[in-house]
Motif scaffolding. Structure first.
Motif, PDB file in Angstrom:
ATOM      1  N   VAL A   1      -1.721  -4.982  -4.442  1.00  0.00           N
ATOM      2  CA  VAL A   1      -1.053  -3.682  -4.571  1.00  0.00           C
ATOM      3  C   VAL A   1      -2.154  -2.630  -4.511  1.00  0.00           C
ATOM      4  O   VAL A   1      -3.143  -2.716  -5.254  1.00  0.00           O
ATOM      5  CB  VAL A   1      -0.278  -3.574  -5.903  1.00  0.00           C
ATOM      6  CG1 VAL A   1       0.306  -2.180  -6.063  1.00  0.00           C
ATOM      7  CG2 VAL A   1       0.807  -4.644  -5.989  1.00  0.00           C
ATOM      8  N   VAL A   2      -2.000  -1.655  -3.618  1.00  0.00           N
ATOM      9  CA  VAL A   2      -2.962  -0.557  -3.512  1.00  0.00           C
ATOM     10  C   VAL A   2      -2.186   0.745  -3.669  1.00  0.00           C
ATOM     11  O   VAL A   2      -1.303   1.045  -2.863  1.00  0.00           O
ATOM     12  CB  VAL A   2      -3.705  -0.571  -2.157  1.00  0.00           C
ATOM     13  CG1 VAL A   2      -4.762   0.532  -2.129  1.00  0.00           C
ATOM     14  CG2 VAL A   2      -4.328  -1.929  -1.893  1.00  0.00           C
ATOM     15  N   VAL A   3      -2.512   1.496  -4.721  1.00  0.00           N
ATOM     16  CA  VAL A   3      -1.775   2.735  -4.974  1.00  0.00           C
ATOM     17  C   VAL A   3      -2.714   3.930  -4.937  1.00  0.00           C
ATOM     18  O   VAL A   3      -3.849   3.868  -5.423  1.00  0.00           O
ATOM     19  CB  VAL A   3      -1.036   2.705  -6.334  1.00  0.00           C
ATOM     20  CG1 VAL A   3       0.166   1.787  -6.275  1.00  0.00           C
ATOM     21  CG2 VAL A   3      -1.954   2.329  -7.476  1.00  0.00           C
ATOM     22  N   SER A   4      -2.215   5.008  -4.349  1.00  0.00           N
ATOM     23  CA  SER A   4      -2.859   6.311  -4.434  1.00  0.00           C
ATOM     24  C   SER A   4      -1.979   7.148  -5.339  1.00  0.00           C
ATOM     25  O   SER A   4      -0.824   7.449  -5.000  1.00  0.00           O
ATOM     26  CB  SER A   4      -2.959   6.952  -3.047  1.00  0.00           C
ATOM     27  OG  SER A   4      -3.786   6.168  -2.213  1.00  0.00           O
TER      28      SER A   4
ATOM     29  N   LEU B   1      -1.216  -7.910 -12.752  1.00  0.00           N
ATOM     30  CA  LEU B   1      -2.191  -7.434 -11.778  1.00  0.00           C
ATOM     31  C   LEU B   1      -3.596  -7.495 -12.369  1.00  0.00           C
ATOM     32  O   LEU B   1      -3.773  -7.421 -13.584  1.00  0.00           O
ATOM     33  CB  LEU B   1      -1.876  -5.992 -11.395  1.00  0.00           C
ATOM     34  CG  LEU B   1      -0.464  -5.719 -10.845  1.00  0.00           C
ATOM     35  CD1 LEU B   1      -0.161  -4.232 -10.861  1.00  0.00           C
ATOM     36  CD2 LEU B   1      -0.321  -6.283  -9.446  1.00  0.00           C
ATOM     37  N   VAL B   2      -4.585  -7.583 -11.470  1.00  0.00           N
ATOM     38  CA  VAL B   2      -5.992  -7.526 -11.868  1.00  0.00           C
ATOM     39  C   VAL B   2      -6.650  -6.395 -11.082  1.00  0.00           C
ATOM     40  O   VAL B   2      -6.526  -6.356  -9.842  1.00  0.00           O
ATOM     41  CB  VAL B   2      -6.711  -8.859 -11.553  1.00  0.00           C
ATOM     42  CG1 VAL B   2      -8.190  -8.767 -11.906  1.00  0.00           C
ATOM     43  CG2 VAL B   2      -6.052 -10.012 -12.310  1.00  0.00           C
TER      44      VAL B   2
ATOM     45  N   TYR C   1      -5.338  -3.552  -6.697  1.00  0.00           N
ATOM     46  CA  TYR C   1      -5.088  -4.661  -7.618  1.00  0.00           C
ATOM     47  C   TYR C   1      -4.843  -5.946  -6.818  1.00  0.00           C
ATOM     48  O   TYR C   1      -4.192  -5.911  -5.765  1.00  0.00           O
ATOM     49  CB  TYR C   1      -3.810  -4.438  -8.429  1.00  0.00           C
ATOM     50  CG  TYR C   1      -3.744  -3.198  -9.271  1.00  0.00           C
ATOM     51  CD1 TYR C   1      -4.161  -3.202 -10.590  1.00  0.00           C
ATOM     52  CD2 TYR C   1      -3.198  -2.018  -8.750  1.00  0.00           C
ATOM     53  CE1 TYR C   1      -4.058  -2.067 -11.384  1.00  0.00           C
ATOM     54  CE2 TYR C   1      -3.086  -0.879  -9.532  1.00  0.00           C
ATOM     55  CZ  TYR C   1      -3.521  -0.915 -10.842  1.00  0.00           C
ATOM     56  OH  TYR C   1      -3.403   0.212 -11.613  1.00  0.00           O
ATOM     57  N   ASP C   2      -5.293  -7.063  -7.364  1.00  0.00           N
ATOM     58  CA  ASP C   2      -4.814  -8.364  -6.911  1.00  0.00           C
ATOM     59  C   ASP C   2      -3.580  -8.718  -7.734  1.00  0.00           C
ATOM     60  O   ASP C   2      -3.532  -8.438  -8.941  1.00  0.00           O
ATOM     61  CB  ASP C   2      -5.871  -9.451  -7.127  1.00  0.00           C
ATOM     62  CG  ASP C   2      -6.924  -9.449  -6.026  1.00  0.00           C
ATOM     63  OD1 ASP C   2      -6.683  -8.829  -4.965  1.00  0.00           O
ATOM     64  OD2 ASP C   2      -7.985 -10.056  -6.242  1.00  0.00           O
TER      65      ASP C   2
ATOM     66  N   TYR D   1       0.872  -1.176   0.000  1.00  0.00           N
ATOM     67  CA  TYR D   1       0.000   0.000   0.000  1.00  0.00           C
ATOM     68  C   TYR D   1       0.901   1.215   0.000  1.00  0.00           C
ATOM     69  O   TYR D   1       1.721   1.395   0.914  1.00  0.00           O
ATOM     70  CB  TYR D   1      -0.887  -0.026   1.254  1.00  0.00           C
ATOM     71  CG  TYR D   1      -1.778   1.175   1.443  1.00  0.00           C
ATOM     72  CD1 TYR D   1      -3.124   1.121   1.088  1.00  0.00           C
ATOM     73  CD2 TYR D   1      -1.293   2.349   2.013  1.00  0.00           C
ATOM     74  CE1 TYR D   1      -3.957   2.217   1.278  1.00  0.00           C
ATOM     75  CE2 TYR D   1      -2.117   3.454   2.201  1.00  0.00           C
ATOM     76  CZ  TYR D   1      -3.443   3.376   1.835  1.00  0.00           C
ATOM     77  OH  TYR D   1      -4.269   4.464   2.029  1.00  0.00           O
ATOM     78  N   THR D   2       0.771   2.050  -1.014  1.00  0.00           N
ATOM     79  CA  THR D   2       1.672   3.198  -1.094  1.00  0.00           C
ATOM     80  C   THR D   2       1.053   4.298  -1.944  1.00  0.00           C
ATOM     81  O   THR D   2       0.054   4.083  -2.641  1.00  0.00           O
ATOM     82  CB  THR D   2       3.038   2.787  -1.692  1.00  0.00           C
ATOM     83  OG1 THR D   2       3.978   3.861  -1.531  1.00  0.00           O
ATOM     84  CG2 THR D   2       2.931   2.433  -3.169  1.00  0.00           C
TER      85      THR D   2
END
Ligand SMILES: NC(=O)c1ccc[n+]([C@@H]2O[C@H](COP(=O)([O-])OP(=O)(O)OC[C@H]3O[C@@H](n4cnc5c(N)ncnc54)[C@H](OP(=O)(O)O)[C@@H]3O)[C@@H](O)[C@H]2O)c1
Length: 182
Positions: free
Chosen positions: A138-141, A160-161, A176-177, A7-8
């Motif tokens: 993956v989690v993006v801002s 990624l999905v 995303y997974d 997470y970023t």
């Protein structure tokens, strides 16, 4: 079931810090930390966390002696002798092989209990977890800026999905997974 989540925040061109390791391009942005995919809600899901030496040094350099705000057990990947924050639950270690990284991950999962493991960064650490098949999300801002150079978001080939897309303040947020290798 515990998930391992990178997470970023990132620039649009995929840097998590600029070439001077500055986050000024990020910290000046407006966001609702209690809002969708915001940090406060995410932080409550975290049972343990892992980061690389540069990220740890950034926290030391910018946060001062009170800069370590995490209450969860943490592991810092490094070959250096880094100063601990008094009272913080931090283990410093190297992981020079996939086996050693798996051992780090197993400890993180055990420490996380019912909650998730947060890969704080930087990109090379996230890439190592992905390459070892240990990364789930993956989690993006995405901040509305390009930097041209800096510390890379995820310097590896990772499939990624898309699971979730939202806007939070000035940020475009995507969850995303990870498609596991092999
Ligand atoms: N935008 C954001 O939200 C965000 C989030 C996180 C970080 N950041 C910033 O992004 C930058 C990231 O810096 P970075 O790309 O250099 O990444 P980093 O992962 O923070 O640090 C890389 C260093 O960690 C150590 N390391 C990594 N993997 C290791 C392993 N398996 N075993 C032992 N040591 C290992 C190595 O240092 P040694 O071998 O020299 O000890 C390596 O040079 C920092 O400026 C940080 O503040 C931004």
């Amino acid at each position: 079931m515990t998930r391992t989540v990178y997470y970023t925040a990132t620039s649009l061109d995929g840097f998590v810090a600029d070439a001077e390791h500055s986050l000024s391009w990020l910290l000046s942005r407006e966001a609702d930390h209690e809002g969708v995919m915001g940090y406060q809600a995410f932080e409550r899901t975290v049972g343990a966390l892992v980061m690389g030496a540069s990220t740890y040094r950034w926290i030391q350099d910018h946060g001062g002696p009170e800069g370590w705000t995490y209450t969860q057990p943490a592991q810092v990947l490094t070959h250096r002798e880094l100063a601990p924050f008094p009272g913080a639950d931090i283990r410093f270690r190297a992981a020079d092989s996939p086996e050693e990284l798996r051992a780090v991950h197993a400890e993180l999962v055990a420490a996380a209990g019912e909650r998730d493991v947060w890969v704080v960064g930087g990109g090379p650490v996230a890439a190592q977890f992905a390459a070892a098949g240990l990364l789930d999300e993956v989690v993006v801002s995405i901040a509305p800026v390009t930097l041209g150079a800096g510390a890379p978001l995820l310097p590896a080939r990772v499939e990624l999905v898309v699971r979730e897309v939202a806007r939070n303040g000035e940020f475009a947020c995507v969850r995303y997974d990870v498609v596991r290798p092999g």
